[in-house]
Design an enzyme around this catalytic site. Structure first.
Site: not given
Ligand code: IPE
Ligand code: IPE
Ligand code: MG
Length: 244
Positions: A19, A36, A130
Site C-alpha cells: 500500500d 504504481h 519460492l
C-alpha cells in the site's frame, strides 16, 4: 493449516499488503500511475529478496475486489501493469524455480487475463522454489463465501453432513488450499487495517505495519520486518514454551 517458521525463526509464509503507491507519487508531484509503476519495481525486488532470505511462500495483495471502485483510468492502468508483469517476468521467475499462483475471483475477468493466469500457473507448476502467490481481484469475504457455496452444494447433494464441516474442510475450499497460513503479514503505507485480505488465514499471523510507502520497500525492509517478527512471542492461545 498451521504455520511453520524455519528453525532460525524465518517466517515460512509472508503476506504483504503493498500500500501507498498513490501517496508516494503525490508526495513527489507525480501522477498516481508513477507510483504504481515504481510499485512493480518494488515487487520485483521483494520477490528476489524473499527467495534470498529463505521464505517458502510470498503472498502479495495486488488488487482487491474493492479496488474496482477506483476511477476507470486507474483500474485500466493497474490491469495493464499486471498484464505486462506476467508477460515480461514469468519466464524469468520460471528460470528461478519460482512457482506462481494467483488467488482471487476468476469469474467475470476478461478471458485474456484468465488465460495468462492459467498459463503462468501451468508453466511453473512443477517448480520447487519460492511460491509466489499473487492476490488479484481478491477479497477475503468473497473467497469465504465461495468456499461456503462449494460446501453447501455438497450438503445439498447429500455428500456431506453439516456436522462434518470443520475448519480444515473450510481451509481446503479457500483459494489458499494447501498453503500454510501466513506467519507474518506486512502492510506498508502506514494504515493499520487488513482491507479484506486473508481474514480466515490470519487467525494467528503476526502483523507488522510500516510507515514507508510500497515503492520504497526493498530487501532491507523485508529483513527488518522479519527481525521484528523474530522478536515476537507467538503463543497460539497457549503459554510460552519455557513456562508451560
Ligand atoms: C496500493 O497503493 C496499490 C493498490 C491498492 C492497487 P494505493 O494505490 O492504494 O496507494 P495509496 O494508498 O492511495 O497511497
Ligand atoms: C489494499 O489497499 C489493497 C491492495 C494493496 C491491493 P487499499 O488502498 O485498497 O486499502 P484501503 O482502501 O486503504 O483500505
Ligand atoms: Mg491504498
Amino acid at each position: 493449516m498451521s504455520a511453520s517458521p524455519g528453525p532460525d525463526g524465518t517466517p515460512a509464509h509472508v503476506a504483504i499488503i503493498m500500500d501507498g503507491n498513490g501517496r508516494w507519487a503525490t508526495a513527489r508531484g507525480l501522477p498516481r500511475s508513477a507510483g504504481h509503476r515504481q510499485g512493480v519495481e518494488a515487487l520485483r525486488r521483494t520477490v528476489r529478496a524473499a527467495a534470498e532470505q529463505g521464505l517458502r511462500v510470498l503472498t502479495l495483495y495486488s488488487f482487491s475486489t474493492e479496488n474496482w471502485s477506483r476511477p476507470q483510468a486507474e483500474v485500466r492502468f493497474l490491469l495493464e501493469l499486471l498484464r505486462r508483469f506476467i508477460r515480461t517476468d514469468v519466464a524469468e521467475l520460471h528460470q528461478a524455480n519460482v512457482r506462481v499462483m494467483i488467488i482471487g475471483g476468476r469469474d467475470g475477468l476478461e478471458t485474456g487475463l484468465r488465460a495468462m493466469f492459467e498459463e503462468a500457473e501451468a508453466l511453473t507448476r512443477g517448480n520447487t522454489g519460492l511460491k509466489l502467490v499473487i492476490a488479484f481481484n481478491y477479497g477475503s469475504r468473497q473467497e469465504i463465501a465461495r468456499a461456503v457455496q462449494a460446501l453447501a452444494a455438497r450438503v445439498a447433494e447429500g455428500l456431506l453432513a453439516p456436522a462434518a464441516i470443520t475448519p480444515e474442510l473450510i481451509s481446503g475450499e479457500l483459494d489458499t488450499a494447501g498453503l500454510a497460513d501466513p506467519d507474518l503479514l506486512i502492510r506498508t503505507g502506514g494504515e493499520q487495517r487488513i482491507s479484506n485480505f486473508l481474514l480466515w488465514q490470519c487467525a494467528y499471523t503476526e502483523f507488522v505495519f510500516l510507515p514507508e510507502y510500497w515503492p520504497e520497500f526493498d530487501g532491507q525492509s523485508l529483513a527488518r520486518a522479519i527481525g521484528i517478527f523474530r522478536g515476537r512471542d507467538r503463543r497460539f492461545g497457549g503459554l510460552k514454551a519455557q513456562t508451560a
